[in-house]
Design a protein around this motif. Structure first.
Motif, short mmCIF file in Angstrom:
data_model
loop_
_atom_site.label_atom_id
_atom_site.label_comp_id
_atom_site.label_asym_id
_atom_site.label_seq_id
_atom_site.Cartn_x
_atom_site.Cartn_y
_atom_site.Cartn_z
N THR A 147 0.83 -1.21 0.00
CA THR A 147 0.00 0.00 0.00
C THR A 147 0.86 1.26 0.00
OG1 THR A 147 -1.84 -1.11 1.04
CG2 THR A 147 -1.71 1.27 1.36
N ALA A 148 1.90 1.27 0.86
CA ALA A 148 2.79 2.44 0.88
C ALA A 148 3.52 2.49 -0.47
CB ALA A 148 3.80 2.31 2.02
N ALA A 188 -5.22 11.39 0.26
CA ALA A 188 -4.19 10.36 0.37
C ALA A 188 -4.49 9.35 1.48
CB ALA A 188 -2.83 10.99 0.59
N VAL A 189 -5.02 9.84 2.61
CA VAL A 189 -5.35 8.92 3.72
C VAL A 189 -6.49 8.00 3.31
CG1 VAL A 189 -6.19 8.81 6.10
CG2 VAL A 189 -4.54 10.59 5.43
N VAL A 191 -7.16 7.11 0.29
CA VAL A 191 -6.62 6.17 -0.70
C VAL A 191 -6.00 4.97 0.02
CG1 VAL A 191 -4.77 5.83 -2.41
CG2 VAL A 191 -6.28 7.81 -2.59
N ASP A 192 -5.20 5.23 1.07
CA ASP A 192 -4.56 4.13 1.81
C ASP A 192 -5.60 3.22 2.46
OD1 ASP A 192 -2.13 4.99 1.00
OD2 ASP A 192 -1.48 5.77 2.94
N ARG A 193 -6.64 3.83 3.03
CA ARG A 193 -7.69 3.02 3.65
C ARG A 193 -8.40 2.16 2.61
NH1 ARG A 193 -10.14 7.74 6.72
NH2 ARG A 193 -8.78 7.92 8.53
N MET A 195 -7.20 1.18 -0.22
CA MET A 195 -6.24 0.15 -0.67
C MET A 195 -6.32 -1.07 0.25
SD MET A 195 -4.40 0.67 -3.43
CE MET A 195 -3.55 -0.85 -3.08
N GLU A 196 -6.36 -0.79 1.56
CA GLU A 196 -6.40 -1.90 2.52
C GLU A 196 -7.72 -2.68 2.40
OE1 GLU A 196 -3.97 -3.29 4.28
OE2 GLU A 196 -2.83 -1.86 3.07
N ARG A 199 -7.43 -4.78 -0.72
CA ARG A 199 -6.51 -5.91 -0.53
C ARG A 199 -7.17 -7.03 0.28
NH1 ARG A 199 -1.25 -5.37 -1.51
NH2 ARG A 199 -1.26 -3.13 -1.28
#
Ligand code: ZN
Length: 382
Positions: A147-148, A188-189, A191-193, A195-196, A199
């Protein structure tokens, strides 16, 4: 080029700005019928996909190119098709379209599909690539990219592919709806959430299918940064599409936001929202549209739909496409029905004194290829 038409579009070379590969393999009746409809399901028992506007058009207008009488029955058509073989059928049906350049969208394929170089030979056309943006992200997830840094890696891959392509294409409409594409990149935050979540969903189901709205929006905005035009699936498609969320007016905020950068936008297919698409093309300088795919599936109704598409839109904003996928017949009829519909419309307008004959030639020239050359920055005269 078809010889039985007469008018400003009849003999004109065409740029097909959105299409896919065709299968060169042998098709049985069920195999042919599966490609002949946008439905993902076979028709009810005892019925046939030949009982559709497209099905009757195949028997009427493609049969003579396979040395059969017009309106031959479906079984005889398919038998002759098998006897000739997929490559010869492709050569005959594509060779008679007058399409000289194909913008080939490589995001979907199927068994025994012609690769771009084969398609170019069959059609006697140049082939350019259009890259679908969502599968590139799905591929990276499959590869286990963490993710990063995921989106930075995505941007690298996208820019590398974009360097060899003439356009990008988004299928956000298939995965969620056009309302997920907003006036700016995703947070951006978030997006990361997302992504998780994606996944975990992929781990649970074994499928990497991307449906997260925040990510679909982010991918489109990464696409904007390539500088290439972006094609959007709009309106009708197979039963996976969220048609209720496919009105292109949902893209208005996005269109306004990218207007200053000059990002070219092509709204594909559009039915039944072709009037909304025409409106957007009218008011926003970057927006173009087509009624490709639609003309194939409305068959004899192509005249009416093309007339509606040409009511409000500037003539310098409409594009020609077939959106052919799987069947050479979709290339053939996409071109033939378009040419006939345009020439009938032009004939009526000239007869009524609304257009001069040079006006008709000028508009034909724009829609046949000049608009596509301007939008995609294509060289050459075709
Ligand atoms: Zn398509």
């Amino acid at each position: 080029v078809p010889t039985d038409l007469e008018g400003p579009m009849s003999q004109r070379p065409l740029i097909d700005h959105h299409a896919h590969g065709i299968t060169l393999g042998e098709l049985d009746r069920a195999g042919f019928e599966a490609y002949a409809t946008e439905s993902n399901s076979p028709p009810p028992v005892g019925t046939t996909a030949f009982d559709t506007p497209f099905g009757v058009a195949v028997r009427a207008w493609c049969a003579p190119l396979l040395d059969l009488p017009a309106h031959v029955d479906a079984d005889a058509y398919l038998e002759r098709r098998r006897a000739l073989g997929g490559a010869e059928v492709g050569r005959r049906l594509l060779g008679a379209t007058g399409i000289t350049r194909i913008l080939y969208e490589t995001g979907i394929s199927g068994p025994d599909f012609a690769v771009p170089s084969q398609l170019a030979r069959l059609a006697k056309a140049e082939v350019d690539e259009v890259v679908r943006i969502e599968p590139l992200a799905e591929e990276l997830l499959r590869e286990g990219v963490p993710t990063a840094g995921f989106m930075d890696r995505y941007a690298e891959v996208l820019h590398a592919r974009a360097g060899r392509a003439v356009s990008l294409k988004s299928i956000a409409a298939y995965r969620a709806g056009l309302d997920v594409v907003g006036p700016g990149p995703s947070d951006a935050v978030e997006v990361d959430r997302a992504m998780e979540r994606w996944r975990r969903e992929a781990d649970r189901t074994g499928q990497v299918r991307l449906t997260e709205p925040v990510l679909l929006n982010e991918l489109v905005w990464r696409g904007v940064s390539t500088g290439l035009p972006i094609q959007f699936h709009v309106g009708l498609g197979d039963d996976d599409v969220a048609l209720g969320r496919c009105d292109p007016l949902h893209l208005t905020g996005f269109i306004r936001a990218v207007q200053e950068r000059g990002t070219g936008i092509a709204l594909l297919h559009c039915y039944p929202f072709h009037r909304q698409a025409a409106y957007l093309a009218h008011v926003f300088p970057t927006v173009h549209f087509d009624v490709g795919l639609t003309l194939n599936h409305v068959g004899a109704g192509a005249d009416r739909v093309l007339r509606e598409a040409m009511e409000l839109a500037p003539f310098h904003k409409q594009l020609f496409s077939t959106d052919a996928y799987g069947l050479a017949e979709l290339y053939h009829l996409g071109a033939w029905l378009f040419r006939r519909a345009f020439d009938r419309l032009a004939g009526d307008l000239i007869g009524a004194g609304d257009w001069s004959a040079p006006d008709a030639d000028h508009v034909a020239d724009l829609i046949a290829g000049r608009n596509a050359r301007r939008l995609y920055g294509l060289e050459g005269v075709a």
